[in-house]
Design an enzyme around this catalytic site. Structure first.
Site, PDB file in Angstrom:
ATOM      1  N   HIS A 122       0.845  -1.196   0.000  1.00 31.57           N
ATOM      2  CA  HIS A 122       0.000   0.000   0.000  1.00 31.57           C
ATOM      3  C   HIS A 122       0.878   1.244   0.000  1.00 31.57           C
ATOM      4  O   HIS A 122       2.110   1.145   0.145  1.00 31.57           O
ATOM      5  CB  HIS A 122      -0.971  -0.001   1.183  1.00 31.57           C
ATOM      6  CG  HIS A 122      -0.329   0.084   2.528  1.00 31.57           C
ATOM      7  ND1 HIS A 122       0.466  -0.913   3.051  1.00 31.57           N
ATOM      8  CD2 HIS A 122      -0.370   1.065   3.486  1.00 31.57           C
ATOM      9  CE1 HIS A 122       0.877  -0.565   4.260  1.00 31.57           C
ATOM     10  NE2 HIS A 122       0.391   0.632   4.541  1.00 31.57           N
ATOM     11  N   ASP A 151       6.039   4.399   4.927  1.00 29.66           N
ATOM     12  CA  ASP A 151       6.905   3.420   5.570  1.00 29.66           C
ATOM     13  C   ASP A 151       6.926   2.096   4.832  1.00 29.66           C
ATOM     14  O   ASP A 151       7.653   1.173   5.223  1.00 29.66           O
ATOM     15  CB  ASP A 151       6.499   3.210   7.038  1.00 29.66           C
ATOM     16  CG  ASP A 151       5.048   2.822   7.226  1.00 29.66           C
ATOM     17  OD1 ASP A 151       4.184   3.383   6.520  1.00 29.66           O
ATOM     18  OD2 ASP A 151       4.760   1.969   8.089  1.00 29.66           O
ATOM     19  N   HIS A 152       6.169   1.993   3.749  1.00 33.09           N
ATOM     20  CA  HIS A 152       6.161   0.780   2.942  1.00 33.09           C
ATOM     21  C   HIS A 152       6.675   1.004   1.516  1.00 33.09           C
ATOM     22  O   HIS A 152       6.854   0.034   0.783  1.00 33.09           O
ATOM     23  CB  HIS A 152       4.749   0.194   2.880  1.00 33.09           C
ATOM     24  CG  HIS A 152       4.255  -0.277   4.204  1.00 33.09           C
ATOM     25  ND1 HIS A 152       4.263  -1.605   4.601  1.00 33.09           N
ATOM     26  CD2 HIS A 152       3.760   0.405   5.268  1.00 33.09           C
ATOM     27  CE1 HIS A 152       3.781  -1.717   5.821  1.00 33.09           C
ATOM     28  NE2 HIS A 152       3.470  -0.502   6.252  1.00 33.09           N
ATOM     29  N   ASP A 207      -0.402  -3.989   6.850  1.00 37.33           N
ATOM     30  CA  ASP A 207      -1.258  -3.198   7.734  1.00 37.33           C
ATOM     31  C   ASP A 207      -2.741  -3.511   7.503  1.00 37.33           C
ATOM     32  O   ASP A 207      -3.240  -3.399   6.381  1.00 37.33           O
ATOM     33  CB  ASP A 207      -1.027  -1.715   7.482  1.00 37.33           C
ATOM     34  CG  ASP A 207       0.424  -1.308   7.727  1.00 37.33           C
ATOM     35  OD1 ASP A 207       1.281  -2.197   7.765  1.00 37.33           O
ATOM     36  OD2 ASP A 207       0.682  -0.104   7.869  1.00 37.33           O
TER      37      ASP A 207
END
Length: 304
Positions: A63, A67-68, A213
């Site tokens: 996504h 932070d990804h 997440d």
């Protein structure tokens, strides 16, 4: 048995800490290497893990939270400096590609390799990658924005030849593939040697599920049933369940419940909130529901 390993490069959540890097993993399946998520700092973690950058064939982005994915453009740039010429395939939600293309145009002019975009529909449980030895499926999750996990699953292989029996009956090399595919052997005297005498069963296919997440999904287990290794976010303990619900994350107990219902063999927890100086409380909570649970940590490698 061919290697199937998961390298943890980062397992923290959005707020940077000195304990954990942002989310990223490398999955090695046989001779193929894939990256799942690419948070800031991933390149340094790759160096520390001694993983060869150029062996990466594809990157899967769950996504579009920073932070990804903040680390991907830097990785792409570095691959260019290292002289990569083979394509890099990027699987991500559709909204990522205009952003990534702008970054490529600005920072990566003159790349000598192609970045190939593949749109992932995060609402569907579909095969998004397939080759002769494995499939990767999208696993819809429930986060604040479009988000999915990924299920890596080996395809069944042929039985193993019993070398002692092949040698005993002097079976020629040219017949071994037939035997692997189920053929019996007929000796020069006309005796039929059953295939079951000549082979041993193939290794069972292995699988790994990466559940990024997500708010707790009671039905998630149905899409990953029987998985060998499950990585599931556990941002909070149950004392912060209201916060988890508010920000569309899961607690350790909820992650363990998914593992239990899925019949997973092992659970790995990650994406820890920066509020925890020691994640043992997360581990202990999960183990009350699913004992075979471990914590992710940077540079730890899990065998599937």
């Amino acid at each position: 048995m061919q290697p199937f390993k998961v390298y943890i490069l980062g397992c923290g959540s959005a707020l940077p800490t000195l304990r954990h890097n942002a989310s990223s993993q490398v999955i090695l399946i046989r001779d193929k290497m894939f990256m799942v998520d690419c948070g800031e700092g991933t390149q340094v973690q790759l160096r520390r893990s001694r993983i060869n950058f150029n062996k990466l064939s594809a990157v899967f982005i769950s996504h579009l939270h920073g932070d990804h994915c903040f680390g991907l453009i830097g990785l792409i740039s570095t691959l260019g400096m290292l002289g990569r010429i083979s394509p890099l395939h990027v699987y991500a939600p559709k909204d990522f590609f205009p952003i990534l293309q702008q970054q490529l145009d600005l920072f990566c002019c003159g790349l000598e390799y192609e970045v190939v975009f593949h749109v992932v529909d995060t609402t569907k449980n579909d095969v998004i990658y397939e080759d002769k030895s494995l499939t990767v499926m999208s696993v819809p999750l429930n986060h604040r924005i479009a988000c999915c996990g990924f299920l890596f699953r080996e395809k069944p292989t042929l039985p193993h030849i019993r070398r002692d029996m092949i040698d005993f009956y002097n079976i020629p090399e040219c017949q071994r593939n037939n035997i692997k595919n189920g053929a019996d052997w007929i000796t020069s005297d006309g005796d039929v040697i059953p295939n079951s005498y000549l082979t041993v069963p193939a290794d069972p296919p292995r699988s790994y599920a990466y559940c990024s997440d997500t708010k707790y999904l009671p039905g998630l287990y149905k899409m990953i049933k029987g998985v060998d290794l499950l990585y599931h976010e556990a941002t909070y303990c149950s004392e912060n369940e209201n916060r988890a619900r508010l920000y569309y994350h899961s607690t350790a107990k909820q992650a363990a419940t998914v593992a239990l219902n899925a019949g997973a063999k092992k659970l790995v927890l990650g994406h820890f909130s920066a509020r925890y100086d020691n994640e043992d409380v997360i581990l202990q909570e999960a183990q009350t529901v699913f004992p075979n649970t471990s914590l992710a940590d940077e540079m730890v490698v899990f065998d599937v």
